[in-house]
Design a protein around this motif. Structure first.
Motif, PDB file in Angstrom:
ATOM      1  N   ALA A   2       0.843  -1.189   0.000  1.00  0.00           N
ATOM      2  CA  ALA A   2       0.000   0.000   0.000  1.00  0.00           C
ATOM      3  C   ALA A   2       0.881   1.242   0.000  1.00  0.00           C
ATOM      4  N   ARG A   3       0.274   2.335  -0.409  1.00  0.00           N
ATOM      5  CA  ARG A   3       1.000   3.606  -0.329  1.00  0.00           C
ATOM      6  C   ARG A   3       0.387   4.402   0.824  1.00  0.00           C
ATOM      7  N   ILE A   4       1.210   4.799   1.776  1.00  0.00           N
ATOM      8  CA  ILE A   4       0.651   5.531   2.916  1.00  0.00           C
ATOM      9  C   ILE A   4       1.430   6.814   3.204  1.00  0.00           C
ATOM     10  N   VAL A   5       0.728   7.736   3.853  1.00  0.00           N
ATOM     11  CA  VAL A   5       1.376   8.968   4.312  1.00  0.00           C
ATOM     12  C   VAL A   5       1.373   8.929   5.832  1.00  0.00           C
ATOM     13  N   GLN A   6       2.524   9.197   6.426  1.00  0.00           N
ATOM     14  CA  GLN A   6       2.633   9.278   7.886  1.00  0.00           C
ATOM     15  C   GLN A   6       3.076  10.688   8.239  1.00  0.00           C
ATOM     16  N   LYS A   7       2.326  11.344   9.103  1.00  0.00           N
ATOM     17  CA  LYS A   7       2.692  12.706   9.504  1.00  0.00           C
ATOM     18  C   LYS A   7       3.070  12.722  10.986  1.00  0.00           C
ATOM     19  N   PHE A   8       4.195  13.357  11.291  1.00  0.00           N
ATOM     20  CA  PHE A   8       4.625  13.459  12.686  1.00  0.00           C
ATOM     21  C   PHE A   8       4.632  14.918  13.121  1.00  0.00           C
ATOM     22  N   GLY A   9       3.873  15.214  14.175  1.00  0.00           N
ATOM     23  CA  GLY A   9       3.765  16.582  14.693  1.00  0.00           C
ATOM     24  C   GLY A   9       4.965  16.951  15.559  1.00  0.00           C
ATOM     25  N   VAL A  26       8.294   4.454  10.509  1.00  0.00           N
ATOM     26  CA  VAL A  26       8.375   4.512   9.046  1.00  0.00           C
ATOM     27  C   VAL A  26       9.013   3.213   8.536  1.00  0.00           C
ATOM     28  N   LYS A  27      10.103   2.825   9.171  1.00  0.00           N
ATOM     29  CA  LYS A  27      10.822   1.606   8.753  1.00  0.00           C
ATOM     30  C   LYS A  27       9.893   0.390   8.817  1.00  0.00           C
ATOM     31  N   HIS A  28       9.080   0.358   9.854  1.00  0.00           N
ATOM     32  CA  HIS A  28       8.132  -0.730  10.036  1.00  0.00           C
ATOM     33  C   HIS A  28       7.238  -0.881   8.798  1.00  0.00           C
ATOM     34  N   ASN A  34       5.432  -1.526   2.105  1.00  0.00           N
ATOM     35  CA  ASN A  34       4.631  -0.364   1.697  1.00  0.00           C
ATOM     36  C   ASN A  34       5.490   0.778   1.156  1.00  0.00           C
ATOM     37  N   GLU A  35       4.847   1.662   0.406  1.00  0.00           N
ATOM     38  CA  GLU A  35       5.504   2.907  -0.022  1.00  0.00           C
ATOM     39  C   GLU A  35       5.118   3.977   0.989  1.00  0.00           C
ATOM     40  N   VAL A  36       6.112   4.738   1.432  1.00  0.00           N
ATOM     41  CA  VAL A  36       5.814   5.698   2.495  1.00  0.00           C
ATOM     42  C   VAL A  36       6.292   7.111   2.164  1.00  0.00           C
ATOM     43  N   ALA A  37       5.369   8.069   2.284  1.00  0.00           N
ATOM     44  CA  ALA A  37       5.752   9.485   2.278  1.00  0.00           C
ATOM     45  C   ALA A  37       5.548   9.983   3.706  1.00  0.00           C
TER      46      ALA A  37
END
Ligand code: ADP
Ligand code: ASP
Ligand code: MG
Length: 406
Positions: A2-9, A26-28, A34-37
């Motif tokens: 899957a392609r996911i976006v992870q945002k860290f505040g 992110v590494k997980h 998965n593809e991660v932005a």
């Protein structure tokens, strides 16, 4: 895959240790194929410091230069996150707003995202490279750096998720989800497993800063699956969903507050047609948003007009009105920054009467005076003196039956 976006505040990237913790998440996802932005905020406290410096340098600053300064916090974190990922053996590169680019309009300080060019990023994501994107910033007309308003990294993340057609957008923060009200103020606040886009939109726009309002608007328009969760605990968070996905129907879902309000009363202004336009026109022309408005009963052809603007717009609003003094012919301008807006929100209000009455009654029993009221289909807001914030929130939370058991 899957392609996911992870945002860290900000608190999730507050120091190198925490950046390492975020990078591990992110590494997980990368290890799972998965593809991660990744979208990052500035380290906690950095943006406040930058804002303070700009106002010390020049109180009525040039918003274009303000953006140059305040956008810099995210650049640091993006680089540090890319370096940390590389140290964990994950291929990663940083992207600044102008490098992608994330095109915005030219409203410096609160720009809107217009388009995101994802071509190059998509290629690199497919090759397994993590894209680490500096949140909060974009590229305005004329090649200038813009910022998206405080809390804007949420919007960067959701906009990127929409542009990349990501499966979901995880917003990692310092609470493990969206609560019935700010859990830092009301200890009995309850975590919601799900909240509707509409309710989340009202919660955010009425001050619950857990998500920036525009990020929710964008998620709603593009049907991005947003989840709010903690970067410090492995717990399921809160999903923002369509109304039909909510099984348990509540009348009131949450209570928000905003200290970012300032009240202005224009005293003894002539009560004639066109007066509201004459007051609010110049404010709008100067991009000053007016929120709540009341006009008092007229006496001898004169009236008082009371309204609220954002705390940070107060000085400018007063300056704009002062300029129109001769043309408007008012008595005095009374500013009051010591106010808070409290809002109760719930889609169930559409079909249930009495929510507002219960709010007024509860506040009256605590001796809290209501200064201005405004309502919409799914919310009731009141303006009260700031000193009663905690008291009002706790009393209302109990009155609407929102307290966590135990
Ligand atoms: P980040 O730096 O991760 O973007 P923010 O400080 O912008 O985090 O947003 C998270 C904060 O939002 C929480 O620490 C909490 O105090 C506040 N907040 C306000 N209302 C709510 C709510 N209803 N549910 C959860 N958090 C809330
Ligand atoms: N760093 C910016 C702010 O503090 C943007 C964000 O954190 O979302 O407002
Ligand atoms: Mg935030």
């Amino acid at each position: 895959m899957a392609r996911i976006v992870q945002k860290f505040g900000g608190t999730s990237v507050a120091d190198i240790e925490r950046i390492r913790n975020a990078a591990a998440r992110v590494k997980h996802q990368i290890d799972a194929g998965n593809e991660v932005a990744v979208v990052v905020s500035a380290m906690a406290g950095v943006t406040n410091q930058l804002v303070e410096w700009t106002s010390r340098a020049n109180r009525l600053h040039d918003a274009r230069e303000y953006d140059v300064v305040v956008a810099s916090g995210e650049q640091v974190t993006a680089g540090l996150m890319a370096l940390t990922l590389q140290a964990l053996g994950v291929e990663a590169r940083s992207w600044l707003g102008w490098q992608i680019p994330i095109h915005t309009d030219g409203v410096h300080g609160k720009a809107r995202i217009e388009a995101i060019e994802t071509g190059e990023m998509v290629k690199r994501l497919a090759s397994g490279q993590v894209a680490v994107v500096a949140g909060f910033q974009g590229l305005g007309p004329g090649g200038r750096i813009t910022t998206l308003g405080r809390g804007g990294s949420d919007t960067s993340a959701v906009a990127l998720a929409a542009a990349l057609k990501a499966e979901r957008c995880d917003i990692f923060t310092d609470v493990d989800g969206v609560y019935t009200t700010d859990p830092r103020i009301v200890a009995k606040a309850r975590k919601l497993n799900k909240i509707t886009y509409e309710e989340m939109l009202e919660m955010a726009s009425q001050g619950a800063k857990v998500l920036q309002t525009r990020s929710v608007e964008m998620a709603m328009n593009h049907r991005v699956r947003v989840q709010v969760l903690s970067s410090f605990a492995d717990l399921p968070g809160t999903l923002v969903v369509d109304e039909d996905e909510i099984v348990e129907q509540r009348i009131v879902s949450g209570i928000a507050y905003s200290r970012d309000e300032a009240k202005i009363t224009v005293q003894r202004v002539a009560d004639r047609p066109g007066v509201a336009a004459a007051i609010f026109g110049p404010l709008a022309e100067n991009a000053i948003n007016v929120d709540m408005i009341v006009q008092n009963i007229s006496e001898d052809g004169h009236t008082d007009m009371t309204f609220t603007v954002g705390q940070s717009d107060l000085d400018r609003a007063l300056a704009v009105l002062e300029k129109c003094r001769t043309q408007l012919g008012f008595g005095a301008l009374k500013p009051d920054p010591d106010v808070v807006k409290i809002s109760v929100i719930g889609v169930g209000m559409r079909s249930h009467a009495g929510v507002a009455q219960q709010m007024f009654q509860t506040l009256a029993e605590r001796g809290i005076n209501i200064q201005v009221i405004s309502t919409s289909e799914i919310k009731v807001s009141v303006l009260i003196a700031a000193e009663y914030t905690e008291l009002a929130l706790r009393a209302l939370h109990t009155a609407y039956g929102l307290d966590a058991p135990g």
